[in-house]
Design a protein around this motif. Structure first.
Motif, PDB file in Angstrom:
ATOM      1  N   SER A 320       0.823  -1.216   0.000  1.00  0.00           N
ATOM      2  CA  SER A 320       0.000   0.000   0.000  1.00  0.00           C
ATOM      3  C   SER A 320       0.854   1.261   0.000  1.00  0.00           C
ATOM      4  CB  SER A 320      -0.932  -0.002   1.220  1.00  0.00           C
ATOM      5  OG  SER A 320      -1.739  -1.157   1.240  1.00  0.00           O
ATOM      6  N   VAL A 321       1.882   1.292   0.868  1.00  0.00           N
ATOM      7  CA  VAL A 321       2.751   2.472   0.935  1.00  0.00           C
ATOM      8  C   VAL A 321       3.501   2.665  -0.372  1.00  0.00           C
ATOM      9  CG1 VAL A 321       4.742   3.473   2.115  1.00  0.00           C
ATOM     10  CG2 VAL A 321       2.960   2.349   3.442  1.00  0.00           C
ATOM     11  N   TYR A 322       3.995   1.585  -0.939  1.00  0.00           N
ATOM     12  CA  TYR A 322       4.737   1.652  -2.206  1.00  0.00           C
ATOM     13  C   TYR A 322       3.851   2.190  -3.324  1.00  0.00           C
ATOM     14  CZ  TYR A 322       8.012   0.015  -5.814  1.00  0.00           C
ATOM     15  OH  TYR A 322       8.891  -0.061  -6.857  1.00  0.00           O
ATOM     16  N   PHE A 323       2.636   1.690  -3.411  1.00  0.00           N
ATOM     17  CA  PHE A 323       1.713   2.135  -4.457  1.00  0.00           C
ATOM     18  C   PHE A 323       1.359   3.612  -4.300  1.00  0.00           C
ATOM     19  CE2 PHE A 323      -2.536   2.676  -6.270  1.00  0.00           C
ATOM     20  CZ  PHE A 323      -2.370   2.112  -7.527  1.00  0.00           C
ATOM     21  N   LEU A 324       1.048   4.032  -3.065  1.00  0.00           N
ATOM     22  CA  LEU A 324       0.682   5.432  -2.830  1.00  0.00           C
ATOM     23  C   LEU A 324       1.853   6.365  -3.084  1.00  0.00           C
ATOM     24  CD1 LEU A 324      -1.498   5.055   0.407  1.00  0.00           C
ATOM     25  CD2 LEU A 324      -2.290   5.466  -1.939  1.00  0.00           C
ATOM     26  N   LEU A 325       3.068   5.945  -2.743  1.00  0.00           N
ATOM     27  CA  LEU A 325       4.235   6.778  -3.003  1.00  0.00           C
ATOM     28  C   LEU A 325       4.462   6.964  -4.506  1.00  0.00           C
ATOM     29  CD1 LEU A 325       6.865   5.571  -0.357  1.00  0.00           C
ATOM     30  CD2 LEU A 325       5.785   7.819  -0.512  1.00  0.00           C
ATOM     31  N   ILE A 326       4.252   5.917  -5.281  1.00  0.00           N
ATOM     32  CA  ILE A 326       4.415   6.027  -6.734  1.00  0.00           C
ATOM     33  C   ILE A 326       3.403   7.010  -7.317  1.00  0.00           C
ATOM     34  CG2 ILE A 326       4.182   4.762  -8.911  1.00  0.00           C
ATOM     35  CD1 ILE A 326       5.374   2.341  -7.524  1.00  0.00           C
ATOM     36  N   VAL A 327       2.146   6.908  -6.889  1.00  0.00           N
ATOM     37  CA  VAL A 327       1.116   7.832  -7.373  1.00  0.00           C
ATOM     38  C   VAL A 327       1.461   9.271  -6.983  1.00  0.00           C
ATOM     39  CG1 VAL A 327      -1.312   8.471  -7.191  1.00  0.00           C
ATOM     40  CG2 VAL A 327      -0.676   6.061  -7.357  1.00  0.00           C
ATOM     41  N   PHE A 328       1.898   9.466  -5.740  1.00  0.00           N
ATOM     42  CA  PHE A 328       2.252  10.817  -5.279  1.00  0.00           C
ATOM     43  C   PHE A 328       3.415  11.397  -6.086  1.00  0.00           C
ATOM     44  CE2 PHE A 328       5.221  13.260  -2.629  1.00  0.00           C
ATOM     45  CZ  PHE A 328       4.451  14.400  -2.410  1.00  0.00           C
ATOM     46  N   PHE A 329       4.491  10.618  -6.247  1.00  0.00           N
ATOM     47  CA  PHE A 329       5.659  11.117  -6.957  1.00  0.00           C
ATOM     48  C   PHE A 329       5.389  11.313  -8.444  1.00  0.00           C
ATOM     49  CE2 PHE A 329       8.261   9.476  -3.320  1.00  0.00           C
ATOM     50  CZ  PHE A 329       8.790  10.715  -2.980  1.00  0.00           C
ATOM     51  N   ALA A 330       4.424  10.563  -9.004  1.00  0.00           N
ATOM     52  CA  ALA A 330       4.052  10.791 -10.404  1.00  0.00           C
ATOM     53  C   ALA A 330       3.462  12.190 -10.571  1.00  0.00           C
ATOM     54  CB  ALA A 330       3.060   9.724 -10.866  1.00  0.00           C
ATOM     55  N   PHE A 331       2.533  12.562  -9.691  1.00  0.00           N
ATOM     56  CA  PHE A 331       1.963  13.910  -9.753  1.00  0.00           C
ATOM     57  C   PHE A 331       3.011  14.968  -9.412  1.00  0.00           C
ATOM     58  CE2 PHE A 331      -2.046  11.636  -9.626  1.00  0.00           C
ATOM     59  CZ  PHE A 331      -2.883  12.442 -10.377  1.00  0.00           C
ATOM     60  N   PHE A 332       3.873  14.671  -8.440  1.00  0.00           N
ATOM     61  CA  PHE A 332       4.895  15.630  -8.027  1.00  0.00           C
ATOM     62  C   PHE A 332       5.873  15.922  -9.161  1.00  0.00           C
ATOM     63  CE2 PHE A 332       9.199  16.219  -6.275  1.00  0.00           C
ATOM     64  CZ  PHE A 332       9.012  17.425  -5.605  1.00  0.00           C
ATOM     65  N   TYR A 333       6.349  14.872  -9.828  1.00  0.00           N
ATOM     66  CA  TYR A 333       7.338  15.069 -10.888  1.00  0.00           C
ATOM     67  C   TYR A 333       6.726  15.760 -12.103  1.00  0.00           C
ATOM     68  CZ  TYR A 333      11.274  14.127 -13.941  1.00  0.00           C
ATOM     69  OH  TYR A 333      12.343  14.274 -14.794  1.00  0.00           O
ATOM     70  N   VAL A 334       5.484  15.400 -12.429  1.00  0.00           N
ATOM     71  CA  VAL A 334       4.820  16.075 -13.551  1.00  0.00           C
ATOM     72  C   VAL A 334       4.624  17.553 -13.244  1.00  0.00           C
ATOM     73  CG1 VAL A 334       2.638  16.227 -14.810  1.00  0.00           C
ATOM     74  CG2 VAL A 334       3.704  14.007 -14.447  1.00  0.00           C
ATOM     75  N   ALA A 335       4.312  17.876 -11.982  1.00  0.00           N
ATOM     76  CA  ALA A 335       4.089  19.281 -11.600  1.00  0.00           C
ATOM     77  C   ALA A 335       5.354  20.119 -11.733  1.00  0.00           C
ATOM     78  CB  ALA A 335       3.561  19.346 -10.168  1.00  0.00           C
ATOM     79  N   ILE A 336       6.533  19.529 -11.452  1.00  0.00           N
ATOM     80  CA  ILE A 336       7.759  20.316 -11.523  1.00  0.00           C
ATOM     81  C   ILE A 336       8.418  20.254 -12.902  1.00  0.00           C
ATOM     82  CG2 ILE A 336       8.210  19.960  -9.063  1.00  0.00           C
ATOM     83  CD1 ILE A 336      10.395  17.991  -9.872  1.00  0.00           C
ATOM     84  N   SER A 337       8.073  19.262 -13.728  1.00  0.00           N
ATOM     85  CA  SER A 337       8.716  19.142 -15.039  1.00  0.00           C
ATOM     86  C   SER A 337       7.916  19.802 -16.156  1.00  0.00           C
ATOM     87  CB  SER A 337       8.930  17.664 -15.382  1.00  0.00           C
ATOM     88  OG  SER A 337       7.693  16.976 -15.456  1.00  0.00           O
ATOM     89  N   PHE A 338       6.626  20.027 -15.955  1.00  0.00           N
ATOM     90  CA  PHE A 338       5.796  20.664 -16.988  1.00  0.00           C
ATOM     91  C   PHE A 338       5.085  21.849 -16.365  1.00  0.00           C
ATOM     92  CE2 PHE A 338       2.040  21.333 -19.565  1.00  0.00           C
ATOM     93  CZ  PHE A 338       2.518  21.195 -20.863  1.00  0.00           C
TER      94      PHE A 338
END
Length: 437
Positions: A320-338
């Protein structure tokens, strides 16, 4: 793809680039088998054999080094310090105005950022090399191995410094080899070396699954894993190629007697805009508490909870923690790269607009809305792909470094697609005949 490679080998200059790239790959693979001074190679091999299928906390880094980390070789750190340095510089570009200004300066600014990345890579290599040597000396590199404490028999400070210098120099050589491939070979050098490191671990991982299988002497499990791998490759290729194309129309402008603009184009927004970065971030962040618990002494309650819930790949809390961290970092990285506002301002500056959307702030809001909508399926896709090793752990009694795991498949497919595109583009340039013959 095979046709593109065959045509490339028939083209003299492309054949030279491909052969040069293959030569660098051979040098890199040879370096991953040369042990550094001060290491008892016999003890290392014994511990590697005992730890086969259970690489523990160092599994991800060992995969990126092509199995060289646990062998404690010259290229033990592999390409990981450079990857970490590149990610850190990319994140700092959003925070530090000086780096953001350098990024906007074009090739000169990019060269300066690359120089900073090299310096940071060497610093990280020294830090990681020191940590690896300290871990090997304490015997924690191979927990459970009977001769783990004999891997580094000489505990003198000179020997320790020599080992760290050798691994740091090896990282610098790997970085240089990658840049040689970029300049004189085919594709991005760092990506090619990462591709080779991951692909090198496939045969042994597949064979270990076959040996541990029970149905038809393990061949049924082996064939099932191959079939699952092919399906995953097809799925990853399909999603990696998927994109939302936002149409952009440029108005005509008269400059002197010439007319500019009036063309139609589009902004390609990929479904998986973040790539493999969220998986690496989530894996690295989950390693921190487990690493702290491993090096802490005593039997405190927090250490017991971490060892019970956050170190086993098949535990529900870990999943659960691994899955939620991936979803969070996906939004985080997209927010700072675009940056939608920057894209909208550039479109407005050059007379571009999205049909039906006003230029300026409405365009930025529309781009943010579309980006959030397509990031949701992209992040969920990343999370599900990354959990494949966990399902393999339960279904096939495989280790957490399942050969067709999320990180490895994403990197291999991404690098493979990009390299083939570069070969095809160079073939098109060389086969263009023109109008006049």
């Amino acid at each position: 793809m095979l046709t593109a490679f065959a045509r490339a080998f028939r083209t003299p200059d492309l054949r030279k680039k491909l052969l040069f790239t293959l030569a660098i790959i051979v040098v890199y693979r040879v370096g991953t088998h040369i042990p550094i001074p001060g290491v008892d190679y016999t003890s290392v091999q014994r511990c590697v054999d005992e730890a086969s299928g259970n690489q523990g906390l160092f599994g991800l880094v060992n995969m990126f080094s092509g199995g060289a980390l646990l062998q404690i070789t010259v290229f033990a750190l592999g390409i990981m310090p450079y990857i970490t340095a590149s990610i850190i510089l990319q994140l700092l570009t959003v925070v530090i105005p000086r780096l953001e200004a350098l990024k906007k300066e074009g090739s000169a600014g990019t060269a300066k950022i690359t120089q900073y990345t090299r310096y940071l890579t060497v610093a990280l290599a020294i830090l990681q090399g020191t940590g690896l040597v300290a871990t090997a000396r304490s015997g924690a590199l191979f927990s459970g191995c009977t001769v783990a404490s004999q891997i580094v028999p000489d505990r003198a400070i000179f020997t320790t410094v020599t080992m760290v210098i050798c691994m740091t120099a090896g990282t610098a050589v790997v970085m240089w080899l990658g840049e040689l491939i970029t300049d004189r070979g085919i594709g991005n050098g760092m990506s090619i070396l990462m591709f080779i490191s991951i692909a090198a671990t496939f045969p042994s991982a597949l064979w270990s699954i076959k040996k541990s299988g029970t149905l038809a002497d393990g061949w049924i499990e082996f064939g099932t894993v191959i079939a699952v791998g092919l399906v995953m490759v097809a799925l990853v290729v399909f999603v990696e190629q998927a994109q939302r194309r936002i149409p952009v129309q440029y108005a005509k402008r008269m400059i002197g007697r010439r007319s500019y603009g009036g063309t139609s184009t589009y902004i390609p927004l990929k479904v998986n805009q973040a790539g493999v970065i969220p998986v690496i971030f989530a894996s690295s962040l989950l390693y921190i508490p487990a690493l702290v618990a491993q090096f802490s002494s005593g039997t405190s309650s927090w250490k017991t909870w971490i060892e019970t819930n956050l170190t086993k790949g098949d535990h529900p809390i870990y999943i659960s923690v691994y899955f939620l961290l991936i979803v969070f970092f996906a939004f985080f990285y997209v927010a700072i790269s675009f940056n939608p506002e920057e894209v909208a301002d550039n479109m407005k500056k050059y007379g571009g607009f999205i049909p039906g959307i006003r230029a300026g702030r409405p365009t930025a809001e529309y781009l943010s809305y579309v980006l959030n909508r397509i990031t949701w399926p992209g992040s969920l896709y990343l999370g599900l792909i990354a959990l494949v090793p966990t399902m393999a752990l339960v279904g096939f009694n495989a280790n957490q470094n399942f050969p067709f795991g999320g990180t490895s498949i994403l990197i291999i497919v991404g690098v493979g697609l990009e390299t083939v595109k570069q070969i095809e583009s160079q073939l098109q340039q060389r086969n263009y005949e023109g109008f006049l013959r």
